[in-house]
Scaffold this motif. Structure first.
Motif, PDB file in Angstrom:
ATOM      1  N   SER A 184       1.003  -1.192   0.088  1.00  0.00           N
ATOM      2  CA  SER A 184      -0.160   0.031   0.084  1.00  0.00           C
ATOM      3  C   SER A 184       0.825   1.304   0.013  1.00  0.00           C
ATOM      4  O   SER A 184       2.010   1.291   0.532  1.00  0.00           O
ATOM      5  N   VAL A 185       0.227   2.516  -0.722  1.00  0.00           N
ATOM      6  CA  VAL A 185       1.010   3.794  -0.523  1.00  0.00           C
ATOM      7  C   VAL A 185      -0.053   4.546   0.324  1.00  0.00           C
ATOM      8  O   VAL A 185      -1.247   4.651   0.062  1.00  0.00           O
ATOM      9  N   ILE A 186       0.392   5.260   1.356  1.00  0.00           N
ATOM     10  CA  ILE A 186      -0.228   6.199   2.174  1.00  0.00           C
ATOM     11  C   ILE A 186       0.429   7.564   1.635  1.00  0.00           C
ATOM     12  O   ILE A 186       1.330   8.020   1.827  1.00  0.00           O
ATOM     13  N   LEU A 187      -0.745   8.384   1.075  1.00  0.00           N
ATOM     14  CA  LEU A 187      -0.338   9.857   0.645  1.00  0.00           C
ATOM     15  C   LEU A 187      -0.182  10.767   1.868  1.00  0.00           C
ATOM     16  O   LEU A 187      -0.785  10.316   3.237  1.00  0.00           O
ATOM     17  N   PRO A 188       0.353  11.920   1.584  1.00  0.00           N
ATOM     18  CA  PRO A 188       0.627  12.875   2.972  1.00  0.00           C
ATOM     19  C   PRO A 188      -0.629  13.483   3.509  1.00  0.00           C
ATOM     20  O   PRO A 188      -1.701  13.642   2.529  1.00  0.00           O
ATOM     21  N   ASN A 189      -0.857  13.846   4.804  1.00  0.00           N
ATOM     22  CA  ASN A 189      -1.800  14.483   5.324  1.00  0.00           C
ATOM     23  C   ASN A 189      -2.973  13.515   5.193  1.00  0.00           C
ATOM     24  O   ASN A 189      -4.198  13.958   5.170  1.00  0.00           O
ATOM     25  N   VAL A 190      -2.873  12.288   5.801  1.00  0.00           N
ATOM     26  CA  VAL A 190      -3.749  11.408   6.115  1.00  0.00           C
ATOM     27  C   VAL A 190      -3.704  10.820   7.315  1.00  0.00           C
ATOM     28  O   VAL A 190      -2.820  10.471   7.868  1.00  0.00           O
ATOM     29  N   THR A 191      -4.864  10.719   7.984  1.00  0.00           N
ATOM     30  CA  THR A 191      -5.074   9.967   9.273  1.00  0.00           C
ATOM     31  C   THR A 191      -5.840   8.601   9.008  1.00  0.00           C
ATOM     32  O   THR A 191      -6.946   8.647   8.485  1.00  0.00           O
ATOM     33  N   ILE A 192      -5.402   7.657   9.406  1.00  0.00           N
ATOM     34  CA  ILE A 192      -5.929   6.177   9.436  1.00  0.00           C
ATOM     35  C   ILE A 192      -6.447   5.900  10.834  1.00  0.00           C
ATOM     36  O   ILE A 192      -5.730   5.795  11.743  1.00  0.00           O
ATOM     37  N   GLY A 193      -7.762   5.778  10.887  1.00  0.00           N
ATOM     38  CA  GLY A 193      -8.340   5.549  12.455  1.00  0.00           C
ATOM     39  C   GLY A 193      -8.022   4.287  12.999  1.00  0.00           C
ATOM     40  O   GLY A 193      -7.364   3.257  12.478  1.00  0.00           O
ATOM     41  N   ARG A 194      -8.393   4.223  14.241  1.00  0.00           N
ATOM     42  CA  ARG A 194      -8.216   3.007  15.116  1.00  0.00           C
ATOM     43  C   ARG A 194      -8.737   1.802  14.374  1.00  0.00           C
ATOM     44  O   ARG A 194      -9.840   1.755  14.042  1.00  0.00           O
ATOM     45  N   PHE A 195      -7.721   0.684  14.401  1.00  0.00           N
ATOM     46  CA  PHE A 195      -8.202  -0.470  13.912  1.00  0.00           C
ATOM     47  C   PHE A 195      -8.695  -0.692  12.685  1.00  0.00           C
ATOM     48  O   PHE A 195      -9.357  -1.587  12.043  1.00  0.00           O
ATOM     49  N   ALA A 196      -8.536   0.385  11.699  1.00  0.00           N
ATOM     50  CA  ALA A 196      -8.872   0.355  10.219  1.00  0.00           C
ATOM     51  C   ALA A 196      -8.078  -0.595   9.744  1.00  0.00           C
ATOM     52  O   ALA A 196      -6.959  -1.097   9.975  1.00  0.00           O
ATOM     53  N   LEU A 197      -8.519  -1.065   8.481  1.00  0.00           N
ATOM     54  CA  LEU A 197      -7.511  -2.328   7.596  1.00  0.00           C
ATOM     55  C   LEU A 197      -7.386  -1.627   6.113  1.00  0.00           C
ATOM     56  O   LEU A 197      -8.354  -1.231   5.660  1.00  0.00           O
ATOM     57  N   ILE A 198      -6.226  -1.191   5.714  1.00  0.00           N
ATOM     58  CA  ILE A 198      -5.991  -0.819   4.315  1.00  0.00           C
ATOM     59  C   ILE A 198      -5.627  -2.256   3.758  1.00  0.00           C
ATOM     60  O   ILE A 198      -4.904  -2.854   3.894  1.00  0.00           O
ATOM     61  N   GLY A 199      -6.646  -2.492   2.489  1.00  0.00           N
ATOM     62  CA  GLY A 199      -6.464  -3.535   1.714  1.00  0.00           C
ATOM     63  C   GLY A 199      -4.877  -3.437   1.106  1.00  0.00           C
ATOM     64  O   GLY A 199      -4.445  -2.370   0.490  1.00  0.00           O
ATOM     65  N   ALA A 200      -4.358  -4.663   0.847  1.00  0.00           N
ATOM     66  CA  ALA A 200      -3.051  -4.666  -0.010  1.00  0.00           C
ATOM     67  C   ALA A 200      -3.158  -3.824  -1.286  1.00  0.00           C
ATOM     68  O   ALA A 200      -4.225  -4.144  -2.150  1.00  0.00           O
ATOM     69  N   GLY A 201      -2.155  -3.173  -1.548  1.00  0.00           N
ATOM     70  CA  GLY A 201      -2.017  -2.511  -2.621  1.00  0.00           C
ATOM     71  C   GLY A 201      -2.666  -1.193  -2.966  1.00  0.00           C
ATOM     72  O   GLY A 201      -2.862  -0.590  -3.947  1.00  0.00           O
ATOM     73  N   ALA A 202      -3.386  -0.862  -1.579  1.00  0.00           N
ATOM     74  CA  ALA A 202      -4.157   0.430  -1.805  1.00  0.00           C
ATOM     75  C   ALA A 202      -3.335   1.533  -1.984  1.00  0.00           C
ATOM     76  O   ALA A 202      -2.281   1.593  -1.561  1.00  0.00           O
ATOM     77  N   VAL A 203      -4.037   2.824  -2.602  1.00  0.00           N
ATOM     78  CA  VAL A 203      -3.304   4.061  -2.479  1.00  0.00           C
ATOM     79  C   VAL A 203      -4.296   4.849  -1.692  1.00  0.00           C
ATOM     80  O   VAL A 203      -5.219   5.221  -2.171  1.00  0.00           O
ATOM     81  N   VAL A 204      -3.963   5.132  -0.461  1.00  0.00           N
ATOM     82  CA  VAL A 204      -4.766   5.775   0.273  1.00  0.00           C
ATOM     83  C   VAL A 204      -4.606   7.413   0.196  1.00  0.00           C
ATOM     84  O   VAL A 204      -3.467   7.855   0.493  1.00  0.00           O
ATOM     85  N   LEU A 217     -12.589  -0.268   6.324  1.00  0.00           N
ATOM     86  CA  LEU A 217     -12.087  -1.074   5.629  1.00  0.00           C
ATOM     87  C   LEU A 217     -12.012  -0.289   4.284  1.00  0.00           C
ATOM     88  O   LEU A 217     -13.021  -0.070   3.611  1.00  0.00           O
ATOM     89  N   VAL A 218     -10.754  -0.205   3.819  1.00  0.00           N
ATOM     90  CA  VAL A 218     -10.597   0.494   2.526  1.00  0.00           C
ATOM     91  C   VAL A 218      -9.783  -0.081   1.375  1.00  0.00           C
ATOM     92  O   VAL A 218      -9.044  -0.975   1.979  1.00  0.00           O
ATOM     93  N   VAL A 219     -10.079  -0.338   0.105  1.00  0.00           N
ATOM     94  CA  VAL A 219      -9.479  -1.057  -0.678  1.00  0.00           C
ATOM     95  C   VAL A 219      -9.115  -0.143  -2.098  1.00  0.00           C
ATOM     96  O   VAL A 219      -9.917   0.687  -2.409  1.00  0.00           O
ATOM     97  N   GLY A 220      -8.126  -0.460  -3.019  1.00  0.00           N
ATOM     98  CA  GLY A 220      -8.189   0.055  -4.340  1.00  0.00           C
ATOM     99  C   GLY A 220      -7.414   1.252  -4.379  1.00  0.00           C
ATOM    100  O   GLY A 220      -6.793   1.840  -3.392  1.00  0.00           O
ATOM    101  N   ASN A 221      -7.584   1.935  -5.695  1.00  0.00           N
ATOM    102  CA  ASN A 221      -6.842   3.019  -6.007  1.00  0.00           C
ATOM    103  C   ASN A 221      -7.421   4.098  -6.729  1.00  0.00           C
ATOM    104  O   ASN A 221      -8.181   3.673  -8.051  1.00  0.00           O
ATOM    105  N   PRO A 222      -8.126   5.336  -6.280  1.00  0.00           N
ATOM    106  CA  PRO A 222      -7.934   5.490  -4.887  1.00  0.00           C
ATOM    107  C   PRO A 222      -8.724   4.661  -3.887  1.00  0.00           C
ATOM    108  O   PRO A 222      -9.816   4.366  -4.325  1.00  0.00           O
ATOM    109  N   ALA A 223      -8.138   4.759  -2.725  1.00  0.00           N
ATOM    110  CA  ALA A 223      -8.726   3.862  -1.857  1.00  0.00           C
ATOM    111  C   ALA A 223     -10.062   4.290  -1.328  1.00  0.00           C
ATOM    112  O   ALA A 223     -10.574   5.489  -1.052  1.00  0.00           O
ATOM    113  N   ARG A 224     -11.111   3.237  -1.410  1.00  0.00           N
ATOM    114  CA  ARG A 224     -12.612   3.661  -1.094  1.00  0.00           C
ATOM    115  C   ARG A 224     -13.157   2.715  -0.001  1.00  0.00           C
ATOM    116  O   ARG A 224     -12.657   1.618   0.152  1.00  0.00           O
TER     117      ARG A 224
END
Ligand SMILES: [Zn+2]
Length: 204
Positions: free
Chosen positions: A129-149, A158-165
């Motif tokens: 996964s790639v996390i862009l700047p100025n992003v907060t990921i909440g408690r116990f959130a799950l970012i799917g493999a390969g997501a662009v957040v 639970l977010v997946v995809g590019n851009p992550a949804r």
């Protein structure tokens, strides 16, 4: 597997790792082959830092964090306790990346603004996964493999995809929960979670 404990330290570091003397490492933390940890970085207790991980200067990492092989944690990132970072995850910090200024000169430290990333307690970031700047990921959130957040993720989101949804919510245990009206339920843990709607609108 050969590991050597550094003298006067209660953490464990492989001889090939490069740890700045100005970094702070908590007791019980294990640091594997070819890791680089820069000056001013603070790492909590009982963390696992996998092979080839890069931790930039002044990065702050809580206790019980697992960072898998080849993850890149750049300046501006904060990881609360219990965070999981999958292999080859990249936490970026430059929203407008350019090597050079408009007049063609190599950019220096004063020519760009460092973006910040906050990954809250217990959250997991899937492999690649790639996390862009100025992003907060909440408690116990799950970012799917390969997501662009590209924007904030709510608690347990639970977010997946590019851009992550946002595609659902996950329990503390990591399982995807079933929707029941406005709430989400984990049948294994018998736990119900009601998201705060205001925070999530931007993801729908
Ligand atoms: Zn559960």
């Amino acid at each position: 597997m050969r590991l050597s404990s550094q003298i006067n330290h209660s953490f464990t570091v492989h001889p090939t790792a490069e740890i700045s003397p100005k970094a702070q490492i908590g007791s019980g933390t294990r640091i594997w082959h070819f890791v680089q940890i820069r000056e001013g970085a603070v790492i909590g207790q009982n963390c696992i830092i996998g092979k080839d991980v890069y931790i930039d200067f002044d990065v702050n990492i809580g206790d019980n964090v697992k960072i898998q092989n080849s993850a890149l944690i750049y300046h501006g990132a904060t990881l609360e306790a219990g965070v999981f970072i999958g292999p080859q995850v990249c936490l970026t910090n430059d929203r407008i990346p350019r090597a050079i200024t408009s007049d063609g000169h190599l950019k220096g430290n004063d020519d760009w603004v460092v973006g910040t990333i906050l990954i809250k307690y217990g959250a997991s970031v899937g492999a690649g996964s790639v996390i862009l700047p100025n992003v907060t990921i909440g408690r116990f959130a799950l970012i799917g493999a390969g997501a662009v957040v590209t924007r904030d993720v709510p608690d347990h989101g639970l977010v997946v995809g590019n851009p992550a949804r946002l595609v659902g919510y996950v329990c503390h245990c990591g399982r995807k929960m079933e929707q029941k009206g406005n709430a989400w339920h984990c049948t294994v843990c018998n736990w119900t979670f009601e998201p705060q709607e205001d925070k999530n609108d931007s993801h729908r």
